[in-house]
Design a protein around this motif. Sequence first.
Motif, PDB file in Angstrom:
ATOM      1  N   LYS A  26      84.428-100.697  32.296  1.00 36.44           N
ATOM      2  CA  LYS A  26      83.997-102.087  32.454  1.00 36.44           C
ATOM      3  C   LYS A  26      82.591-102.285  31.886  1.00 36.44           C
ATOM      4  O   LYS A  26      82.306-103.327  31.289  1.00 36.44           O
ATOM      5  N   GLY A  27      81.715-101.302  32.069  1.00 33.11           N
ATOM      6  CA  GLY A  27      80.363-101.425  31.553  1.00 33.11           C
ATOM      7  C   GLY A  27      80.322-101.480  30.036  1.00 33.11           C
ATOM      8  O   GLY A  27      79.477-102.159  29.452  1.00 33.11           O
ATOM      9  N   ILE A  28      81.240-100.782  29.385  1.00 37.47           N
ATOM     10  CA  ILE A  28      81.277-100.766  27.929  1.00 37.47           C
ATOM     11  C   ILE A  28      81.914-102.035  27.373  1.00 37.47           C
ATOM     12  O   ILE A  28      81.387-102.659  26.447  1.00 37.47           O
ATOM     13  N   THR A  29      83.062-102.430  27.953  1.00 37.47           N
ATOM     14  CA  THR A  29      83.845-103.518  27.353  1.00 37.47           C
ATOM     15  C   THR A  29      83.808-104.818  28.133  1.00 37.47           C
ATOM     16  O   THR A  29      84.220-105.858  27.620  1.00 37.47           O
ATOM     17  N   GLY A  30      83.353-104.782  29.405  1.00 38.66           N
ATOM     18  CA  GLY A  30      83.317-105.993  30.216  1.00 38.66           C
ATOM     19  C   GLY A  30      84.568-106.226  31.028  1.00 38.66           C
ATOM     20  O   GLY A  30      84.686-107.241  31.708  1.00 38.66           O
ATOM     21  N   TRP A  61      77.908-109.086  39.337  1.00 39.12           N
ATOM     22  CA  TRP A  61      76.761-108.313  38.822  1.00 39.12           C
ATOM     23  C   TRP A  61      76.750-108.337  37.301  1.00 39.12           C
ATOM     24  O   TRP A  61      75.701-108.476  36.666  1.00 39.12           O
ATOM     25  N   GLN A  62      77.930-108.199  36.699  1.00 38.86           N
ATOM     26  CA  GLN A  62      78.042-108.221  35.240  1.00 38.86           C
ATOM     27  C   GLN A  62      77.557-109.543  34.678  1.00 38.86           C
ATOM     28  O   GLN A  62      76.887-109.587  33.646  1.00 38.86           O
ATOM     29  N   PHE A  63      77.888-110.636  35.374  1.00 37.27           N
ATOM     30  CA  PHE A  63      77.472-111.947  34.898  1.00 37.27           C
ATOM     31  C   PHE A  63      75.965-112.162  35.054  1.00 37.27           C
ATOM     32  O   PHE A  63      75.293-112.593  34.108  1.00 37.27           O
ATOM     33  N   VAL A  64      75.416-111.857  36.240  1.00 40.67           N
ATOM     34  CA  VAL A  64      74.008-112.174  36.480  1.00 40.67           C
ATOM     35  C   VAL A  64      73.069-111.315  35.623  1.00 40.67           C
ATOM     36  O   VAL A  64      71.916-111.697  35.406  1.00 40.67           O
ATOM     37  N   ARG A  65      73.549-110.176  35.121  1.00 39.60           N
ATOM     38  CA  ARG A  65      72.724-109.342  34.258  1.00 39.60           C
ATOM     39  C   ARG A  65      72.823-109.769  32.795  1.00 39.60           C
ATOM     40  O   ARG A  65      72.121-109.212  31.941  1.00 39.60           O
ATOM     41  N   SER A  66      73.653-110.741  32.499  1.00 39.24           N
ATOM     42  CA  SER A  66      73.822-111.178  31.112  1.00 39.24           C
ATOM     43  C   SER A  66      72.717-112.156  30.728  1.00 39.24           C
ATOM     44  O   SER A  66      72.131-112.812  31.592  1.00 39.24           O
ATOM     45  N   LYS A  71      77.599-109.455  21.910  1.00 38.60           N
ATOM     46  CA  LYS A  71      78.128-108.485  22.870  1.00 38.60           C
ATOM     47  C   LYS A  71      77.717-108.812  24.293  1.00 38.60           C
ATOM     48  O   LYS A  71      78.549-108.858  25.207  1.00 38.60           O
ATOM     49  N   ALA A  72      76.429-109.018  24.507  1.00 40.39           N
ATOM     50  CA  ALA A  72      75.921-109.241  25.863  1.00 40.39           C
ATOM     51  C   ALA A  72      76.467-110.545  26.443  1.00 40.39           C
ATOM     52  O   ALA A  72      76.836-110.619  27.620  1.00 40.39           O
ATOM     53  N   GLU A  73      76.526-111.591  25.623  1.00 42.05           N
ATOM     54  CA  GLU A  73      77.040-112.878  26.103  1.00 42.05           C
ATOM     55  C   GLU A  73      78.522-112.784  26.436  1.00 42.05           C
ATOM     56  O   GLU A  73      78.981-113.349  27.434  1.00 42.05           O
ATOM     57  N   LEU A  74      79.296-112.082  25.600  1.00 38.53           N
ATOM     58  CA  LEU A  74      80.720-111.948  25.847  1.00 38.53           C
ATOM     59  C   LEU A  74      80.983-111.208  27.150  1.00 38.53           C
ATOM     60  O   LEU A  74      81.823-111.614  27.957  1.00 38.53           O
ATOM     61  N   VAL A  75      80.243-110.134  27.380  1.00 42.41           N
ATOM     62  CA  VAL A  75      80.407-109.370  28.627  1.00 42.41           C
ATOM     63  C   VAL A  75      80.062-110.246  29.830  1.00 42.41           C
ATOM     64  O   VAL A  75      80.748-110.225  30.853  1.00 42.41           O
ATOM     65  N   GLY A  76      78.984-111.030  29.726  1.00 44.40           N
ATOM     66  CA  GLY A  76      78.623-111.933  30.817  1.00 44.40           C
ATOM     67  C   GLY A  76      79.666-113.014  31.045  1.00 44.40           C
ATOM     68  O   GLY A  76      79.994-113.344  32.186  1.00 44.40           O
ATOM     69  N   PHE A 129      86.176-113.774  35.184  1.00 37.97           N
ATOM     70  CA  PHE A 129      86.971-112.915  36.062  1.00 37.97           C
ATOM     71  C   PHE A 129      86.593-113.087  37.526  1.00 37.97           C
ATOM     72  O   PHE A 129      87.419-112.890  38.413  1.00 37.97           O
ATOM     73  N   THR A 130      85.341-113.453  37.798  1.00 39.11           N
ATOM     74  CA  THR A 130      84.942-113.734  39.183  1.00 39.11           C
ATOM     75  C   THR A 130      85.741-114.911  39.727  1.00 39.11           C
ATOM     76  O   THR A 130      86.303-114.853  40.831  1.00 39.11           O
ATOM     77  N   VAL A 131      85.798-115.995  38.948  1.00 40.04           N
ATOM     78  CA  VAL A 131      86.545-117.180  39.378  1.00 40.04           C
ATOM     79  C   VAL A 131      88.027-116.850  39.505  1.00 40.04           C
ATOM     80  O   VAL A 131      88.695-117.249  40.471  1.00 40.04           O
ATOM     81  N   CYS A 132      88.569-116.087  38.555  1.00 38.87           N
ATOM     82  CA  CYS A 132      89.987-115.711  38.611  1.00 38.87           C
ATOM     83  C   CYS A 132      90.286-114.865  39.852  1.00 38.87           C
ATOM     84  O   CYS A 132      91.330-115.047  40.499  1.00 38.87           O
ATOM     85  N   THR A 133      89.389-113.941  40.179  1.00 34.49           N
ATOM     86  CA  THR A 133      89.588-113.100  41.362  1.00 34.49           C
ATOM     87  C   THR A 133      89.626-113.939  42.629  1.00 34.49           C
ATOM     88  O   THR A 133      90.490-113.746  43.496  1.00 34.49           O
TER      89      THR A 133
END
Length: 247
Positions: free
Chosen positions: A20-24, A58-63, A163-168, A174-178
């Motif tokens: 997940k850290g590599i590809t999001g 966490w992935q989003f807020v670090r973007s 890259k960074a924007e796409l991961v964010g 995915f947060t909303v989907c979850t």
Amino acid sequence: MPVSAFLFAALVFVLAGMVKGITGMGLPTVAIALLPILLPTGLAASLLVMPSLLTNIWQFVRSPRCTALIKRLAGLLAGVVFGAVLSPLPNVSSASTQTLVLLGLALTFYGVVALVGWRLPHPGRHEWWAGPLAGVATGALTVASGVFVVPSVPYLQSLGLDKAELVGALGLTFTVCTVVLWFSLGVSPTLSANALWSLLMLGPALLGMWIGAALRGRLSDLMFKRCFLGTLIMLGVYTVMRAIGST
């Protein structure tokens, strides 16, 4: 949970977090593919709850440019909610094998063709309606199959984000989907009973994500694209195998 099972689960979440850290994306898929080797399927699924939700946040807020991403993706996210609420498709608990197989094949096909150079065109001036439309379809398919990535990932990739924007953007979507998936399923006694174990898996998952993010920073754009699309193909193949294996 026995110590040996706990250590095994922690190692699995480190590995899943690295992907997940590599590809999001890919944490739930990697984890649910490996955890049942030693753990009951119900426990394996319940362990995913907190790591899946909180690592996406966490992935989003670090973007970079979080506020700009929220504004740009507001239509997509609203569409996910409406699609989930108004979906005419059966809930994931009663979804047909054919639905999952078609989703998995579609994801695999997109990953393969994108790997050889094709992807959805940039929506341009049509983004105002293309985003909500992609969101509605994603929300409906999320509650019907538990798969978040169709068509949200191809749509997000078409936006030309770095890259960074796409991961964010993936983390936010995915947060909303979850959340909408959990609401559609209701509160499971199994998930509630194993909430503490699930929370303890957050640490290994975040460690893996930190390692994966460090590796992502060293990847060229081309290598990141290959890893990203390779993960999409893996998700598609796994979805098909899971559907066929459940019959």
